[in-house]
Design a protein around this motif. Sequence first.
Motif, PDB file in Angstrom:
ATOM      1  N   ILE A  23       0.837  -1.204   0.000  1.00 55.85           N
ATOM      2  CA  ILE A  23       0.000   0.000   0.000  1.00 55.85           C
ATOM      3  C   ILE A  23       0.869   1.250   0.000  1.00 55.85           C
ATOM      4  CG2 ILE A  23      -1.623   1.331   1.408  1.00 55.85           C
ATOM      5  CD1 ILE A  23      -2.752  -1.458   2.327  1.00 55.85           C
ATOM      6  N   ARG A  24       1.903   1.256   0.818  1.00 58.02           N
ATOM      7  CA  ARG A  24       2.806   2.407   0.919  1.00 58.02           C
ATOM      8  C   ARG A  24       3.490   2.699  -0.409  1.00 58.02           C
ATOM      9  NH1 ARG A  24       7.048   1.666   5.600  1.00 58.02           N
ATOM     10  NH2 ARG A  24       5.094   1.148   6.685  1.00 58.02           N
ATOM     11  N   ALA A  25       3.778   1.626  -1.165  1.00 52.26           N
ATOM     12  CA  ALA A  25       4.444   1.784  -2.459  1.00 52.26           C
ATOM     13  C   ALA A  25       3.468   2.125  -3.587  1.00 52.26           C
ATOM     14  CB  ALA A  25       5.198   0.498  -2.800  1.00 52.26           C
ATOM     15  N   GLY A  26       2.170   2.200  -3.268  1.00 49.17           N
ATOM     16  CA  GLY A  26       1.179   2.512  -4.284  1.00 49.17           C
ATOM     17  C   GLY A  26       0.809   1.336  -5.160  1.00 49.17           C
ATOM     18  N   GLU A  27       1.143   0.122  -4.714  1.00 52.57           N
ATOM     19  CA  GLU A  27       0.863  -1.067  -5.517  1.00 52.57           C
ATOM     20  C   GLU A  27      -0.539  -1.615  -5.291  1.00 52.57           C
ATOM     21  OE1 GLU A  27       3.937  -3.735  -4.395  1.00 52.57           O
ATOM     22  OE2 GLU A  27       5.536  -2.579  -5.357  1.00 52.57           O
ATOM     23  N   LEU A  28      -1.185  -1.202  -4.212  1.00 52.49           N
ATOM     24  CA  LEU A  28      -2.533  -1.663  -3.899  1.00 52.49           C
ATOM     25  C   LEU A  28      -3.408  -0.472  -3.565  1.00 52.49           C
ATOM     26  CD1 LEU A  28      -1.730  -4.699  -1.569  1.00 52.49           C
ATOM     27  CD2 LEU A  28      -2.615  -4.824  -3.894  1.00 52.49           C
ATOM     28  N   ASN A  29      -4.645  -0.502  -4.066  1.00 55.94           N
ATOM     29  CA  ASN A  29      -5.627   0.493  -3.656  1.00 55.94           C
ATOM     30  C   ASN A  29      -6.977  -0.187  -3.525  1.00 55.94           C
ATOM     31  OD1 ASN A  29      -6.595   0.165  -6.279  1.00 55.94           O
ATOM     32  ND2 ASN A  29      -5.676   2.066  -7.029  1.00 55.94           N
ATOM     33  N   GLY A  30      -7.990   0.567  -3.212  1.00 53.72           N
ATOM     34  CA  GLY A  30      -9.309  -0.018  -3.074  1.00 53.72           C
ATOM     35  C   GLY A  30      -9.528  -0.637  -1.711  1.00 53.72           C
ATOM     36  N   GLN A  31     -10.544  -1.487  -1.598  1.00 50.67           N
ATOM     37  CA  GLN A  31     -10.881  -2.079  -0.317  1.00 50.67           C
ATOM     38  C   GLN A  31      -9.838  -3.120   0.093  1.00 50.67           C
ATOM     39  OE1 GLN A  31     -14.285  -4.598   0.044  1.00 50.67           O
ATOM     40  NE2 GLN A  31     -14.228  -5.298  -2.076  1.00 50.67           N
ATOM     41  N   THR A  32      -9.743  -3.360   1.384  1.00 50.69           N
ATOM     42  CA  THR A  32      -8.704  -4.247   1.914  1.00 50.69           C
ATOM     43  C   THR A  32      -9.244  -5.598   2.372  1.00 50.69           C
ATOM     44  OG1 THR A  32      -8.955  -3.178   4.067  1.00 50.69           O
ATOM     45  CG2 THR A  32      -7.193  -2.358   2.630  1.00 50.69           C
ATOM     46  N   ALA A  33     -10.527  -5.859   2.163  1.00 48.93           N
ATOM     47  CA  ALA A  33     -11.082  -7.169   2.539  1.00 48.93           C
ATOM     48  C   ALA A  33     -10.312  -8.282   1.829  1.00 48.93           C
ATOM     49  CB  ALA A  33     -12.559  -7.246   2.164  1.00 48.93           C
ATOM     50  N   GLY A  34      -9.904  -9.284   2.591  1.00 49.46           N
ATOM     51  CA  GLY A  34      -9.190 -10.419   2.021  1.00 49.46           C
ATOM     52  C   GLY A  34      -7.680 -10.283   2.020  1.00 49.46           C
ATOM     53  N   LEU A  35      -7.171  -9.093   2.292  1.00 48.91           N
ATOM     54  CA  LEU A  35      -5.719  -8.929   2.370  1.00 48.91           C
ATOM     55  C   LEU A  35      -5.204  -9.434   3.711  1.00 48.91           C
ATOM     56  CD1 LEU A  35      -5.157  -5.327   0.903  1.00 48.91           C
ATOM     57  CD2 LEU A  35      -5.030  -7.522  -0.289  1.00 48.91           C
ATOM     58  N   ALA A  36      -4.032 -10.042   3.709  1.00 50.84           N
ATOM     59  CA  ALA A  36      -3.368 -10.511   4.932  1.00 50.84           C
ATOM     60  C   ALA A  36      -4.330 -11.271   5.843  1.00 50.84           C
ATOM     61  CB  ALA A  36      -2.731  -9.336   5.666  1.00 50.84           C
ATOM     62  N   PRO A  37      -4.835 -12.415   5.392  1.00 51.36           N
ATOM     63  CA  PRO A  37      -5.805 -13.167   6.204  1.00 51.36           C
ATOM     64  C   PRO A  37      -5.268 -13.459   7.604  1.00 51.36           C
ATOM     65  CG  PRO A  37      -5.634 -14.105   4.000  1.00 51.36           C
ATOM     66  CD  PRO A  37      -4.534 -13.091   4.113  1.00 51.36           C
ATOM     67  N   ASP A  91      -0.061   4.245   5.062  1.00 44.54           N
ATOM     68  CA  ASP A  91      -0.291   2.799   5.061  1.00 44.54           C
ATOM     69  C   ASP A  91      -1.749   2.387   4.916  1.00 44.54           C
ATOM     70  OD1 ASP A  91       2.402   2.722   5.340  1.00 44.54           O
ATOM     71  OD2 ASP A  91       2.435   1.791   7.329  1.00 44.54           O
ATOM     72  N   ILE A  92      -2.597   3.317   4.493  1.00 46.95           N
ATOM     73  CA  ILE A  92      -3.994   3.021   4.182  1.00 46.95           C
ATOM     74  C   ILE A  92      -4.202   3.334   2.700  1.00 46.95           C
ATOM     75  CG2 ILE A  92      -6.374   3.820   4.575  1.00 46.95           C
ATOM     76  CD1 ILE A  92      -5.702   4.081   7.509  1.00 46.95           C
ATOM     77  N   PRO A  93      -4.930   2.492   1.968  1.00 47.46           N
ATOM     78  CA  PRO A  93      -5.053   2.717   0.520  1.00 47.46           C
ATOM     79  C   PRO A  93      -5.676   4.058   0.137  1.00 47.46           C
ATOM     80  CG  PRO A  93      -5.753   0.495   1.069  1.00 47.46           C
ATOM     81  CD  PRO A  93      -5.566   1.211   2.375  1.00 47.46           C
ATOM     82  N   ARG A  94      -6.623   4.524   0.955  1.00 49.64           N
ATOM     83  CA  ARG A  94      -7.322   5.758   0.609  1.00 49.64           C
ATOM     84  C   ARG A  94      -7.885   6.388   1.879  1.00 49.64           C
ATOM     85  NH1 ARG A  94     -12.204   6.007  -3.878  1.00 49.64           N
ATOM     86  NH2 ARG A  94     -12.306   8.265  -4.147  1.00 49.64           N
ATOM     87  N   TYR A  95      -7.755   7.702   1.975  1.00 56.10           N
ATOM     88  CA  TYR A  95      -8.202   8.455   3.139  1.00 56.10           C
ATOM     89  C   TYR A  95      -9.312   9.424   2.733  1.00 56.10           C
ATOM     90  CZ  TYR A  95      -3.539   7.094   4.946  1.00 56.10           C
ATOM     91  OH  TYR A  95      -2.411   6.404   5.330  1.00 56.10           O
ATOM     92  N   ARG A  96      -9.952   9.993   3.766  1.00 58.12           N
ATOM     93  CA  ARG A  96     -10.906  11.076   3.548  1.00 58.12           C
ATOM     94  C   ARG A  96     -10.523  12.225   4.476  1.00 58.12           C
ATOM     95  NH1 ARG A  96     -17.035   9.487   3.252  1.00 58.12           N
ATOM     96  NH2 ARG A  96     -16.969  10.484   1.210  1.00 58.12           N
TER      97      ARG A  96
END
Length: 270
Positions: A23-37, A91-96
């Motif tokens: 996420i920090r490297a910009g390789e992942l965005n969107g929802q995080t469900a299913g990541l790092a079970p 370290d979060i894909p998207r903020y508000r």
Amino acid sequence: MSPAKTHNELPVPRTGRDARLAIRAGELNGQTAGLAPGYVQGNLAILPGNLAGDFLRFCQLNPKPCPLLAASAPGDFRLPTLADDLDIRTDIPRYRVFRRGELVDEPSDIRAHWRDDLVAFVLGCSFSFEEALLEGGIELRHITLNATVPMFRTSIATSPAGPFHGPMVVSMRPMKPADAIRAIQITTRFPAVHGAPVHIGKPELIGIADLMKPDWGDAVPVHDDEIPVFWACGVTPQSVVATVRPEFCITHYPASMLITDRRNSEFAIM
């Protein structure tokens, strides 16, 4: 520079650290469900220090929607009780980002917004108990459909603390009655991540007019042999922000969570 990819297009990170680095490297965005079970995910609320004490009290008074996992020192972007190398700014894909209650930005990095007086609060997330529900053989419709869980602003009032007050937000999962009973039994074991449901059936009794029109997330079908089951949701602080309109606030984008190094099993009671 190549565009970021959703986690459906990349190998699923196996640990919280792997997910944060991607996420920090910009390789992942969107929802995080299913990541790092197996790793705890958290909701985020960041507020100026002059509001932090009241918000801490708000969380203590409202443990179902706002189960507090950790809070930072003012100006500190680290949360060592959740992970050694965590940076809450990246370290979060998207903020508000909100100013006086108005949404002004939805960035993938908040270093430009960071201030020395900000305090970060991480709250428990339903993704932790969803893993246990799946292991229990209970279908979760939004996961089946690769959608974001539907979330609704309700007529259930939270307990106020200082300026913080407003309606509770809930997430909804349709289930057959037998599965709903089993889901209550399972999620009761996870009080640190919302615990048991707050309402079952009859959405109109908690101020929800139309299950097909969620305030956040995606609508999912509720079949004739199913009932809607509602859990308190960590998006509640965003509803409160809209009500209180503080001078400045940052939250996670709904369903885009902080992934920690803590394990879901640490938060289960037997």
